[in-house]
Design an enzyme around this catalytic site. Structure first.
Site, PDB file in Angstrom:
ATOM      1  N   GLU A   1       0.841  -1.205   0.000  1.00 28.55           N
ATOM      2  CA  GLU A   1       0.000   0.000   0.000  1.00 28.55           C
ATOM      3  C   GLU A   1       0.874   1.253   0.000  1.00 28.55           C
ATOM      4  O   GLU A   1       1.782   1.378   0.819  1.00 28.55           O
ATOM      5  CB  GLU A   1      -0.886  -0.011   1.255  1.00 28.55           C
ATOM      6  CG  GLU A   1      -1.824  -1.209   1.297  1.00 28.55           C
ATOM      7  CD  GLU A   1      -2.264  -1.585   2.720  1.00 28.55           C
ATOM      8  OE1 GLU A   1      -1.957  -0.823   3.664  1.00 28.55           O
ATOM      9  OE2 GLU A   1      -2.881  -2.652   2.871  1.00 28.55           O
TER      10      GLU A   1
ATOM     11  N   GLU B   1      -4.538  -6.428   3.020  1.00 26.53           N
ATOM     12  CA  GLU B   1      -3.338  -7.174   3.415  1.00 26.53           C
ATOM     13  C   GLU B   1      -3.416  -8.645   3.035  1.00 26.53           C
ATOM     14  O   GLU B   1      -2.418  -9.253   2.658  1.00 26.53           O
ATOM     15  CB  GLU B   1      -3.089  -7.031   4.922  1.00 26.53           C
ATOM     16  CG  GLU B   1      -2.483  -5.708   5.350  1.00 26.53           C
ATOM     17  CD  GLU B   1      -3.487  -4.577   5.422  1.00 26.53           C
ATOM     18  OE1 GLU B   1      -4.706  -4.854   5.315  1.00 26.53           O
ATOM     19  OE2 GLU B   1      -3.070  -3.409   5.591  1.00 26.53           O
TER      20      GLU B   1
ATOM     21  N   GLN C   1       2.103  -1.853   5.846  1.00 26.22           N
ATOM     22  CA  GLN C   1       2.422  -0.457   6.155  1.00 26.22           C
ATOM     23  C   GLN C   1       2.882  -0.297   7.605  1.00 26.22           C
ATOM     24  O   GLN C   1       3.826   0.431   7.885  1.00 26.22           O
ATOM     25  CB  GLN C   1       1.205   0.412   5.877  1.00 26.22           C
ATOM     26  CG  GLN C   1       1.566   1.863   5.759  1.00 26.22           C
ATOM     27  CD  GLN C   1       0.544   2.624   4.953  1.00 26.22           C
ATOM     28  OE1 GLN C   1      -0.496   2.995   5.496  1.00 26.22           O
ATOM     29  NE2 GLN C   1       0.802   2.832   3.675  1.00 26.22           N
ATOM     30  N   PHE C   2       2.233  -0.988   8.494  1.00 26.06           N
ATOM     31  CA  PHE C   2       2.673  -1.115   9.882  1.00 26.06           C
ATOM     32  C   PHE C   2       2.572  -2.596  10.235  1.00 26.06           C
ATOM     33  O   PHE C   2       1.645  -3.275   9.788  1.00 26.06           O
ATOM     34  CB  PHE C   2       1.788  -0.299  10.841  1.00 26.06           C
ATOM     35  CG  PHE C   2       2.060   1.177  10.830  1.00 26.06           C
ATOM     36  CD1 PHE C   2       2.811   1.778  11.841  1.00 26.06           C
ATOM     37  CD2 PHE C   2       1.569   1.975   9.802  1.00 26.06           C
ATOM     38  CE1 PHE C   2       3.063   3.139  11.827  1.00 26.06           C
ATOM     39  CE2 PHE C   2       1.819   3.341   9.779  1.00 26.06           C
ATOM     40  CZ  PHE C   2       2.570   3.931  10.790  1.00 26.06           C
ATOM     41  N   ALA C   3       3.503  -3.067  11.056  1.00 28.45           N
ATOM     42  CA  ALA C   3       3.481  -4.478  11.440  1.00 28.45           C
ATOM     43  C   ALA C   3       2.156  -4.852  12.099  1.00 28.45           C
ATOM     44  O   ALA C   3       1.707  -5.994  12.001  1.00 28.45           O
ATOM     45  CB  ALA C   3       4.640  -4.789  12.378  1.00 28.45           C
ATOM     46  N   ASP C   4       1.527  -3.881  12.745  1.00 24.46           N
ATOM     47  CA  ASP C   4       0.245  -4.128  13.418  1.00 24.46           C
ATOM     48  C   ASP C   4      -0.810  -4.641  12.434  1.00 24.46           C
ATOM     49  O   ASP C   4      -1.698  -5.398  12.805  1.00 24.46           O
ATOM     50  CB  ASP C   4      -0.255  -2.837  14.069  1.00 24.46           C
ATOM     51  CG  ASP C   4       0.829  -2.176  14.894  1.00 24.46           C
ATOM     52  OD1 ASP C   4       0.707  -2.151  16.123  1.00 24.46           O
ATOM     53  OD2 ASP C   4       1.826  -1.696  14.307  1.00 24.46           O
ATOM     54  N   PHE C   5      -0.735  -4.183  11.193  1.00 29.30           N
ATOM     55  CA  PHE C   5      -1.770  -4.537  10.211  1.00 29.30           C
ATOM     56  C   PHE C   5      -1.568  -5.937   9.643  1.00 29.30           C
ATOM     57  O   PHE C   5      -2.364  -6.419   8.845  1.00 29.30           O
ATOM     58  CB  PHE C   5      -1.802  -3.524   9.055  1.00 29.30           C
ATOM     59  CG  PHE C   5      -1.861  -2.087   9.480  1.00 29.30           C
ATOM     60  CD1 PHE C   5      -2.297  -1.727  10.752  1.00 29.30           C
ATOM     61  CD2 PHE C   5      -1.474  -1.076   8.615  1.00 29.30           C
ATOM     62  CE1 PHE C   5      -2.341  -0.402  11.149  1.00 29.30           C
ATOM     63  CE2 PHE C   5      -1.519   0.249   8.994  1.00 29.30           C
ATOM     64  CZ  PHE C   5      -1.952   0.594  10.266  1.00 29.30           C
ATOM     65  N   ILE C   6      -0.503  -6.572  10.037  1.00 29.15           N
ATOM     66  CA  ILE C   6      -0.198  -7.909   9.531  1.00 29.15           C
ATOM     67  C   ILE C   6      -1.285  -8.901   9.955  1.00 29.15           C
ATOM     68  O   ILE C   6      -1.484  -9.932   9.322  1.00 29.15           O
ATOM     69  CB  ILE C   6       1.192  -8.372  10.032  1.00 29.15           C
ATOM     70  CG1 ILE C   6       1.787  -9.423   9.095  1.00 29.15           C
ATOM     71  CG2 ILE C   6       1.147  -8.886  11.472  1.00 29.15           C
ATOM     72  CD1 ILE C   6       3.270  -9.662   9.321  1.00 29.15           C
TER      73      ILE C   6
ATOM     74  N   HIS D   1      -0.135   0.985  16.231  1.00 34.18           N
ATOM     75  CA  HIS D   1       0.978   1.363  15.353  1.00 34.18           C
ATOM     76  C   HIS D   1       2.317   1.196  16.058  1.00 34.18           C
ATOM     77  O   HIS D   1       3.275   1.912  15.759  1.00 34.18           O
ATOM     78  CB  HIS D   1       0.824   2.802  14.857  1.00 34.18           C
ATOM     79  CG  HIS D   1      -0.369   3.035  14.000  1.00 34.18           C
ATOM     80  ND1 HIS D   1      -1.641   3.117  14.512  1.00 34.18           N
ATOM     81  CD2 HIS D   1      -0.500   3.162  12.656  1.00 34.18           C
ATOM     82  CE1 HIS D   1      -2.495   3.310  13.525  1.00 34.18           C
ATOM     83  NE2 HIS D   1      -1.835   3.343  12.382  1.00 34.18           N
TER      84      HIS D   1
END
Lengths: 322, 324
Positions: free
Chosen positions: B29, B60, B82-87, B127
């Site tokens: 993204e 994702e 974009q952030f590891a959190d969104f994995i 985040h």
């Protein structure tokens, strides 16, 4: 696109191959269960053969197919080896996945068969990869993603179709709507009359076809594949169908008997045989010869399985990494 | 004066691998036109073109799935979260497909998933997370957490060349804070090998990621008190370089395992278990974990500071351990 009789008989043979395979697997799994050797789940494709054969029958060898948990038919229609299929379902080392996967983990990239899956909707994101590669590498190969109407409720369906539509990647989405996601009726999964109606929301064509009519499926597939190959992006085809068996062998029949009877009367193989004889002057002898050939191949495959060793327990840690 | 930031090191490694192998491509993204939320891929679109630097919808699961599917047929995708959190949104594709397709199918998945992780940047609960332990638990995945610019560049290159799925956690707080002089000639850093960041004899601090610098500061403070602290930088958290960890502990007889991820179920527990199973007779004291508390990562500065392990916390625990 006209289909000659020879090609129709090839399709018929594939449908028979799938049906016989599934019935034989039911027989073997039932015997194993009775013997206390629980073989795991078996999701048969009986009743839906026209879809896999109608679609895969027009694919090129370099086209890719991503399948479902009910995927034996897709594998066989794309050209999977019967021996290795029977062996894998029975956990043999000679199986398509060395016995490590089983029914929901069949894979053969040499024929473009990119796998069955045990996660409903799980393969829908994967199909984007080969579709992307076709564009990035300047190829003309297309990717077909089969899925059930239940998978159309997964987020992965939305992400996949939306991305393919935005990118105009060459995917043909084939929804096999057999009315039930495990035991849940489609009315509980989708508020629309047709799953294909969702195509409009992605700005792509949607088509509803009789999934029990192999030639109707083929006609829709030809158009969608051509569209994908020429760079115009994905199509969503919904095939209305019905499975002969309950969801899998361990869930008892839950569907209304009248509904089951009505759909059995629309059996895709019997109706195709009838039209071959009525319209295309095929004789019963010709169809019987195909049946006999397929029975022979299947018996040989079962023999191959029975003579194949089980996997070596010492290999349990193998194949994790390259 | 050191010139290459941790972020630039990742970018250089990625760039070099894309130059080296036409099968490598980036997907994610805001990575192409905008150049990535943190600008890791700035300029890539202009140089490599839109077929190799692919902007996607916010999907994702589809991003990871597309990477896996392309990997099946020989491409080498680098997917960016974009952030590891969104994995978490791509979790099924990672743990059920990327991790298992070689085992269940014999299908290689030569993909890299880059994920900016970590706190200390006022990112708040969604985040700032360090999700490496979730993936270290999944057989079939390799999990990297580089701390230095040198390792970040060398490991991203190794990750791209690796024939299996690699999760590459880039610590956001290090992106522009860490600057080093990197070798001019090409190099890689092997996956699965820890590094002795600092030699010592009295205590081992086993750590990775941004906590390397807290450990380093603590080691400096303890040196002033006459203690010699060894720092093991895991670099790869799975597969764990057990030999290097055990060799260090056998030498020092005391160990702290330090990470920014929360305590329970973190990598630290696994490291401690292996030490006690395999080097118990060498130990002079309990093996201690220092980690974030079992809470989400809070936003407000005093809360985040309380959450993050610090050099002061390490020093205090080390003193206790050294006098045990």
């Amino acid at each position: 696109m006209a289909v000659d009789v020879e090609e129709m008989l090839r399709l018929y043979g594939l449908m028979v191959r799938i049906r016989n395979f599934e019935l034989k697997m039911v027989e073997i799994f039932t015997a194993r269960m009775k013997a206390g050797d629980f073989p795991g789940a078996l999701h048969t494709y009986c009743g839906e053969e026209a879809i896999a054969v109608g679609v895969c029958g027009v694919l090129r060898p370099d086209d890719y197919v991503f399948s479902t948990h009910r995927g034996h038919g897709h594998a066989l229609a794309k050209g999977a080896d019967l021996n290795k299929m029977v062996a894998e379902l029975n956990g043999r080392a000679s199986g398509l996945s060395r016995g490590f996967g089983g029914s929901m983990h069949l894979y053969d990239p040499s024929i473009g068969f990119m796998g069955t899956t045990g996660v409903v909707g799980g393969n829908l994101p994967l199909c984007l990869g080969t579709a992307y590669a076709s564009v990035a590498l300047g190829g003309t190969f297309v990717t077909v993603a089969f899925f059930g109407e239940g998978a159309a409720s997964q987020g992965s369906f939305h992400e996949s179709v939306n991305m393919a539509a935005v990118m105009r990647w060459p995917v043909v989405y084939v929804c096999e709507n057999n009315l039930y996601a495990a035991t849940t009726h489609v009315a509980v999964n989708c508020p629309l009359e047709n799953i294909a109606d969702r195509a409009k929301g992605y700005g792509i064509p949607g088509a509803v076809v009789d999934g029990n009519d192999v030639l109707a499926v083929r006609e829709a597939a030809v158009e969608a594949i051509e569209r994908a190959r020429s760079g115009c992006g994905p199509t969503l085809i919904e095939c209305k169908t019905y499975r002969h068996h309950p969801h899998c062998m361990v869930i008892p029949e839950h569907r209304p008997p009248k509904e089951c009877r009505e759909w059995h009367a629309k059996d895709p193989i019997e109706s195709f045989a009838a039209s071959l004889m009525r319209i295309h002057a095929t004789t019963r002898d010709t169809l019987d010869a195909i049946e006999a050939r397929e029975v022979g191949l299947l018996e040989a495959a079962v023999k191959f399985m029975r003579e194949s060793p089980l996997p070596d327990p010492a290999t349990v840690g193998d194949y994790l990494w390259a | 004066m050191a010139t290459t930031t941790y972020l630039e090191a990742i970018r250089e490694g990625l760039w070099e691998e894309m130059e080296r192998d036409p099968n490598v491509f980036c997907i994610g993204e805001d990575i192409a036109v905008y150049g990535g939320a943190f600008k890791v891929t700035a300029g890539f679109l202009e140089h490599f073109g839109e077929k190799r630097v692919v902007d996607t919808p916010i999907s994702e699961s589809a991003i990871v799935g597309a990477a896996i599917g392309a990997g099946f047929i020989g491409l080498r995708p680098v997917a960016e979260m974009q952030f590891a959190d969104f994995i978490t949104c791509g979790f099924d594709q990672i743990v059920n497909f990327a991790a298992k397709c070689r085992y269940r199918w014999g299908a290689g998945v030569p993909i890299v998933i880059r994920a900016p992780s970590g706190g200390g940047v006022h990112g708040g609960p969604f985040h700032s997370q360090n999700p490496e332990a979730w993936f270290a638990h999944v057989p079939g995945l390799k999990v990297l957490c580089p701390a230095t610019a040198y390792d970040a560049k060398g490991l991203i290159k190794s990750a791209i060349r690796d024939n299996d799925p690699v999760l590459f956690f880039e610590h956001k707080a290090l992106y522009r804070r860490i600057k080093e002089d990197l070798p001019e000639q090409e190099y890689t850093v092997p996956i699965g090998k820890a590094a002795i960041y600092r030699d010592g004899t009295d205590l081992s601090i086993i750590t990775y990621g941004a906590m390397l610098y807290e450990a380093s500061q603590a080691a400096g403070d303890l040196a002033a008190e006459g203690y010699s602290v060894e720092i093991v930088d895991l670099r790869t958290v799975f597969p764990l370089d057990e030999e290097t960890v055990l060799a260090s502990v056998r030498k020092t007889a005391r160990a702290i395992v330090l990470h920014e991820d929360t305590l329970t179920g973190g990598i630290g527990g696994e490291v401690v278990a292996r030490i006690t199973e395999k080097a118990f007779e060498y130990l002079d004291a309990p093996v201690v974990r220092i980690a974030a508390p079992d809470t989400p990562v809070p936003y407000s500065s005093p809360l985040e500071q309380a959450f993050l392990p610090t050099a002061a916390k390490v020093t205090a625990k080390a003193r206790w351990l050294l006098q045990y």
